[in-house]
Write a protein that holds these residues in place. Structure first.
Motif, PDB file in Angstrom:
ATOM      1  N   GLN A 249       0.839  -1.209   0.000  1.00 54.96           N
ATOM      2  CA  GLN A 249       0.000   0.000   0.000  1.00 54.96           C
ATOM      3  C   GLN A 249       0.866   1.247   0.000  1.00 54.96           C
ATOM      4  OE1 GLN A 249      -3.376   0.146  -0.309  1.00 54.96           O
ATOM      5  NE2 GLN A 249      -3.041   2.372  -0.499  1.00 54.96           N
ATOM      6  N   GLU A 250       1.944   1.198   0.800  1.00 55.18           N
ATOM      7  CA  GLU A 250       2.845   2.350   0.844  1.00 55.18           C
ATOM      8  C   GLU A 250       3.537   2.541  -0.506  1.00 55.18           C
ATOM      9  OE1 GLU A 250       5.531   1.881   4.057  1.00 55.18           O
ATOM     10  OE2 GLU A 250       3.996   1.990   5.615  1.00 55.18           O
ATOM     11  N   ILE A 251       3.908   1.438  -1.149  1.00 56.90           N
ATOM     12  CA  ILE A 251       4.509   1.552  -2.489  1.00 56.90           C
ATOM     13  C   ILE A 251       3.519   2.178  -3.472  1.00 56.90           C
ATOM     14  CG2 ILE A 251       5.290   0.177  -4.470  1.00 56.90           C
ATOM     15  CD1 ILE A 251       6.588  -1.747  -2.481  1.00 56.90           C
ATOM     16  N   TYR A 252       2.285   1.732  -3.383  1.00 54.16           N
ATOM     17  CA  TYR A 252       1.248   2.299  -4.262  1.00 54.16           C
ATOM     18  C   TYR A 252       1.088   3.792  -3.986  1.00 54.16           C
ATOM     19  CZ  TYR A 252      -3.384   3.224  -6.196  1.00 54.16           C
ATOM     20  OH  TYR A 252      -4.444   3.767  -6.891  1.00 54.16           O
ATOM     21  N   ASP A 253       1.027   4.149  -2.701  1.00 56.68           N
ATOM     22  CA  ASP A 253       0.868   5.574  -2.347  1.00 56.68           C
ATOM     23  C   ASP A 253       2.082   6.379  -2.789  1.00 56.68           C
ATOM     24  OD1 ASP A 253      -1.539   4.910  -1.218  1.00 56.68           O
ATOM     25  OD2 ASP A 253      -0.780   4.793   0.830  1.00 56.68           O
ATOM     26  N   MET A 254       3.290   5.769  -2.597  1.00 57.64           N
ATOM     27  CA  MET A 254       4.498   6.504  -2.979  1.00 57.64           C
ATOM     28  C   MET A 254       4.564   6.682  -4.491  1.00 57.64           C
ATOM     29  SD  MET A 254       7.040   8.121  -1.813  1.00 57.64           S
ATOM     30  CE  MET A 254       7.013   7.567  -0.107  1.00 57.64           C
ATOM     31  N   GLU A 255       4.159   5.686  -5.246  1.00 56.99           N
ATOM     32  CA  GLU A 255       4.137   5.822  -6.705  1.00 56.99           C
ATOM     33  C   GLU A 255       3.159   6.912  -7.117  1.00 56.99           C
ATOM     34  OE1 GLU A 255       3.198   1.897  -7.944  1.00 56.99           O
ATOM     35  OE2 GLU A 255       5.300   1.222  -8.017  1.00 56.99           O
ATOM     36  N   LYS A 256       2.005   6.952  -6.454  1.00 59.21           N
ATOM     37  CA  LYS A 256       1.055   8.033  -6.727  1.00 59.21           C
ATOM     38  C   LYS A 256       1.663   9.383  -6.378  1.00 59.21           C
ATOM     39  CE  LYS A 256      -2.587   5.838  -8.251  1.00 59.21           C
ATOM     40  NZ  LYS A 256      -3.113   6.068  -9.607  1.00 59.21           N
ATOM     41  N   ASN A 257       2.397   9.423  -5.251  1.00 60.65           N
ATOM     42  CA  ASN A 257       3.022  10.678  -4.818  1.00 60.65           C
ATOM     43  C   ASN A 257       4.068  11.131  -5.834  1.00 60.65           C
ATOM     44  OD1 ASN A 257       3.534  12.800  -2.923  1.00 60.65           O
ATOM     45  ND2 ASN A 257       5.372  11.705  -2.282  1.00 60.65           N
ATOM     46  N   ILE A 258       4.848  10.149  -6.346  1.00 60.85           N
ATOM     47  CA  ILE A 258       5.871  10.482  -7.344  1.00 60.85           C
ATOM     48  C   ILE A 258       5.210  11.007  -8.616  1.00 60.85           C
ATOM     49  CG2 ILE A 258       7.590   9.455  -8.884  1.00 60.85           C
ATOM     50  CD1 ILE A 258       8.419   7.660  -6.554  1.00 60.85           C
ATOM     51  N   GLU A 259       4.119  10.351  -9.019  1.00 65.26           N
ATOM     52  CA  GLU A 259       3.393  10.838 -10.198  1.00 65.26           C
ATOM     53  C   GLU A 259       2.881  12.249  -9.979  1.00 65.26           C
ATOM     54  OE1 GLU A 259       0.327   8.084 -11.086  1.00 65.26           O
ATOM     55  OE2 GLU A 259       1.672   6.425 -11.621  1.00 65.26           O
ATOM     56  N   LEU A 260       2.391  12.504  -8.739  1.00 67.80           N
ATOM     57  CA  LEU A 260       1.893  13.849  -8.429  1.00 67.80           C
ATOM     58  C   LEU A 260       3.005  14.881  -8.494  1.00 67.80           C
ATOM     59  CD1 LEU A 260      -0.473  15.606  -7.462  1.00 67.80           C
ATOM     60  CD2 LEU A 260       0.193  15.046  -5.113  1.00 67.80           C
ATOM     61  N   ILE A 261       4.206  14.510  -7.926  1.00 67.15           N
ATOM     62  CA  ILE A 261       5.336  15.448  -7.946  1.00 67.15           C
ATOM     63  C   ILE A 261       5.785  15.706  -9.381  1.00 67.15           C
ATOM     64  CG2 ILE A 261       7.746  15.740  -7.263  1.00 67.15           C
ATOM     65  CD1 ILE A 261       7.119  14.172  -4.730  1.00 67.15           C
ATOM     66  N   LYS A 262       5.863  14.612 -10.166  1.00 66.74           N
ATOM     67  CA  LYS A 262       6.278  14.785 -11.559  1.00 66.74           C
ATOM     68  C   LYS A 262       5.293  15.671 -12.322  1.00 66.74           C
ATOM     69  CE  LYS A 262       8.910  10.495 -12.142  1.00 66.74           C
ATOM     70  NZ  LYS A 262       8.961   9.191 -12.846  1.00 66.74           N
ATOM     71  N   LYS A 263       4.004  15.436 -12.049  1.00 64.65           N
ATOM     72  CA  LYS A 263       2.991  16.264 -12.710  1.00 64.65           C
ATOM     73  C   LYS A 263       3.125  17.721 -12.282  1.00 64.65           C
ATOM     74  CE  LYS A 263      -1.996  16.590 -13.439  1.00 64.65           C
ATOM     75  NZ  LYS A 263      -3.330  16.012 -13.118  1.00 64.65           N
ATOM     76  N   ALA A 264       3.374  17.928 -10.977  1.00 63.53           N
ATOM     77  CA  ALA A 264       3.548  19.308 -10.477  1.00 63.53           C
ATOM     78  C   ALA A 264       4.767  19.946 -11.107  1.00 63.53           C
ATOM     79  CB  ALA A 264       3.669  19.286  -8.947  1.00 63.53           C
ATOM     80  N   ILE A 265       5.867  19.177 -11.250  1.00 68.64           N
ATOM     81  CA  ILE A 265       7.083  19.711 -11.871  1.00 68.64           C
ATOM     82  C   ILE A 265       6.799  20.098 -13.322  1.00 68.64           C
ATOM     83  CG2 ILE A 265       9.399  19.087 -12.672  1.00 68.64           C
ATOM     84  CD1 ILE A 265       9.725  17.462 -10.125  1.00 68.64           C
ATOM     85  N   GLN A 266       6.075  19.208 -14.015  1.00 69.00           N
ATOM     86  CA  GLN A 266       5.731  19.521 -15.407  1.00 69.00           C
ATOM     87  C   GLN A 266       4.909  20.802 -15.500  1.00 69.00           C
ATOM     88  OE1 GLN A 266       3.765  16.068 -16.905  1.00 69.00           O
ATOM     89  NE2 GLN A 266       5.669  14.859 -17.147  1.00 69.00           N
ATOM     90  N   GLU A 267       3.949  20.956 -14.588  1.00 70.00           N
ATOM     91  CA  GLU A 267       3.125  22.175 -14.588  1.00 70.00           C
ATOM     92  C   GLU A 267       3.977  23.413 -14.308  1.00 70.00           C
ATOM     93  OE1 GLU A 267       0.111  21.379 -11.757  1.00 70.00           O
ATOM     94  OE2 GLU A 267      -1.078  20.091 -13.093  1.00 70.00           O
ATOM     95  N   LYS A 268       4.890  23.264 -13.322  1.00 72.36           N
ATOM     96  CA  LYS A 268       5.729  24.425 -12.975  1.00 72.36           C
ATOM     97  C   LYS A 268       6.686  24.750 -14.109  1.00 72.36           C
ATOM     98  CE  LYS A 268       3.788  24.715  -9.024  1.00 72.36           C
ATOM     99  NZ  LYS A 268       2.795  23.641  -9.328  1.00 72.36           N
ATOM    100  N   GLU A 269       7.198  23.696 -14.762  1.00 64.79           N
ATOM    101  CA  GLU A 269       8.088  23.952 -15.896  1.00 64.79           C
ATOM    102  C   GLU A 269       7.330  24.644 -17.033  1.00 64.79           C
ATOM    103  OE1 GLU A 269       9.634  20.113 -16.767  1.00 64.79           O
ATOM    104  OE2 GLU A 269      11.307  20.289 -15.346  1.00 64.79           O
ATOM    105  N   ARG A 270       6.057  24.221 -17.269  1.00 67.26           N
ATOM    106  CA  ARG A 270       5.242  24.885 -18.285  1.00 67.26           C
ATOM    107  C   ARG A 270       4.996  26.348 -17.910  1.00 67.26           C
ATOM    108  NH1 ARG A 270       4.533  24.233 -23.373  1.00 67.26           N
ATOM    109  NH2 ARG A 270       4.328  21.989 -22.984  1.00 67.26           N
ATOM    110  N   ALA A 271       4.728  26.594 -16.609  1.00 66.00           N
ATOM    111  CA  ALA A 271       4.524  27.970 -16.149  1.00 66.00           C
ATOM    112  C   ALA A 271       5.803  28.782 -16.303  1.00 66.00           C
ATOM    113  CB  ALA A 271       4.064  27.962 -14.683  1.00 66.00           C
ATOM    114  N   MET A 272       6.958  28.097 -16.027  1.00 64.82           N
ATOM    115  CA  MET A 272       8.237  28.797 -16.171  1.00 64.82           C
ATOM    116  C   MET A 272       8.484  29.161 -17.636  1.00 64.82           C
ATOM    117  SD  MET A 272      12.066  27.547 -15.090  1.00 64.82           S
ATOM    118  CE  MET A 272      11.502  27.210 -13.437  1.00 64.82           C
ATOM    119  N   GLN A 273       8.117  28.240 -18.507  1.00 61.26           N
ATOM    120  CA  GLN A 273       8.277  28.537 -19.931  1.00 61.26           C
ATOM    121  C   GLN A 273       7.441  29.763 -20.318  1.00 61.26           C
ATOM    122  OE1 GLN A 273       7.189  24.947 -21.931  1.00 61.26           O
ATOM    123  NE2 GLN A 273       9.134  23.881 -21.462  1.00 61.26           N
ATOM    124  N   VAL A 274       6.210  29.827 -19.771  1.00 60.75           N
ATOM    125  CA  VAL A 274       5.348  30.983 -20.063  1.00 60.75           C
ATOM    126  C   VAL A 274       5.991  32.262 -19.544  1.00 60.75           C
ATOM    127  CG1 VAL A 274       3.116  32.046 -19.568  1.00 60.75           C
ATOM    128  CG2 VAL A 274       3.253  29.606 -20.113  1.00 60.75           C
TER     129      VAL A 274
END
Length: 369
Positions: A249-274
């Motif tokens: 369960q913790e692995i599943y949650d951590m994988e979700k957390n990593i996906e969330l962080i990666k998604k947040a990084i992608q969003e911030k990088e897109r905002a930085m590009q703007v």
């Protein structure tokens, strides 16, 4: 007249002597018949005792052969438990009890073999005593027939003839006292062997009962130890399974957390590009229009914040990925431990305890009548 009187006296003496001999032969026949009857009675008792001892020895040998079954099972359990893995390959209580059971069965087998050997010796003594009784009884049967024939001889009997010098032959081997003592000694010897044989049967009964009880008790002790060990292993396996479920369960949650962080990084990088594109676009303003105005300052501050945010998110991403790797290693270790516990449970419960459900020797008391 003298000749007539002399003949009459000799006739009377002859008749008296023949009567006396007949009486003595009758008494002798009575003695022979008495001792022959005693010999036959004792012979019947000895034969019955020998048969009883033979039956007891047969049961003893059967019991000795049956001890190979629990011995094989105990050795098979030890062999199977050697296939336990890693940390579970330990000198635990069931293994100690199994080793003790093997030693106990071997000691019982040795006691049973010694008892069989002693029973064979006693059977030999019984047969020797029986042989003496049969020979003595046979000799008395012949003597009885000869004396009976002798007693029945008359002057008119057929076969009466001269045997010159026979009265001077004395090939006697015994006198009445030694004759009776010889038979009495044979009877006493037989009685002693019968008593020893009965004692031997009692010892056989005692040895069989004691060995069966000892093996039965140790059999139950081993089964109890196996059951306790199975329960301990089951509890440990269940705890590992629960821990593994939580880890998954913790692995599943951590994988979700990593996906969330990666998604947040992608969003911030897109905002930085703007933001950076806005700054780059405003750098093309001509002459005095290239003014450090409020929008410029705000864009510069936004870019700086986005860079800090992305760096922080990247750091959190590395931490999350490291934590995920640690969880995966923990998962692998738990799965390995779980496999070890399942293997141990299979060995103890399916291979060992399953073949020990019933004691291969009937736990009954053996009694000889």
């Amino acid at each position: 007249m003298d000749t007539t009187r002399l003949c009459r006296e000799y006739e009377d003496r002859m008749v008296r002597n023949q009567a006396a001999v007949g009486k003595r032969l009758g008494e002798r026949l009575g003695d022979i018949n008495f001792w022959k009857s005693e010999l036959n009675n004792e012979l019947d008792l000895l034969i019955s005792e020998t048969n009883a001892l033979n039956e007891a020895k047969r049961l003893l040998e059967k019991n000795l052969a049956e001890t190979e079954n629990p011995l094989h099972i105990a050795q098979e359990c030890l062999y199977n438990r050697e296939k336990r893995q890693s940390i579970d390959l330990v000198h635990d209580c069931p293994e100690k009890e199994l080793i003790r059971e093997v030693d106990l069965i071997k000691r019982c087998q040795e006691r049973l073999r010694n008892t069989v050997d002693r029973a064979n010796v006693q059977l030999g003594l019984n047969r020797a005593a029986q042989h003496e009784l049969e020979r003595d009884s046979g000799d008395k049967f012949i003597a009885q027939n000869l004396d009976l024939t002798t007693q029945q001889l008359r002057m008119t009997s057929r076969g009466v003839a001269y045997h010159d010098g026979v009265h001077r032959i004395d090939n006697s081997i015994s006198v009445p006292e030694t004759w009776a003592k010889y038979t009495n000694d044979n009877i006493q010897r037989s009685q002693a062997e019968r008593a020893a044989s009965k004692q031997m049967r009692n010892e056989i009964e005692t040895v069989m009962n004691n060995c069966n009880n000892e093996m039965w008790q140790e059999w139950n002790t081993v089964n109890t130890a196996l059951c306790h060990r199975i329960q301990e292993t089951t509890d440990a396996r269940n705890k590992l399974q629960n821990h593994l479920n939580k880890t998954l369960q913790e692995i599943y949650d951590m994988e979700k957390n990593i996906e969330l962080i990666k998604k947040a990084i992608q969003e911030k990088e897109r905002a930085m590009q703007v933001s950076q594109t806005r700054l780059d676009t405003r750098l093309r303003r001509p002459n005095v229009e290239l003014c450090r105005d409020a929008p410029h300052n705000q864009l510069v501050e936004e870019v700086s914040q986005l860079i800090d945010t992305v760096d922080h998110l990247q750091h959190r991403l590395r931490e999350a990925e490291n934590a995920l790797q640690a969880l995966l290693r923990t998962k692998g270790a738990l799965e390995q431990d779980l496999s070890i516990k399942n293997n141990s449970l299979f060995i103890d419960r399916e291979k060992c305890l399953a073949m020990r459900k019933t004691f291969p020797i009937a736990p009954r008391l053996v009694t000889f009548n």
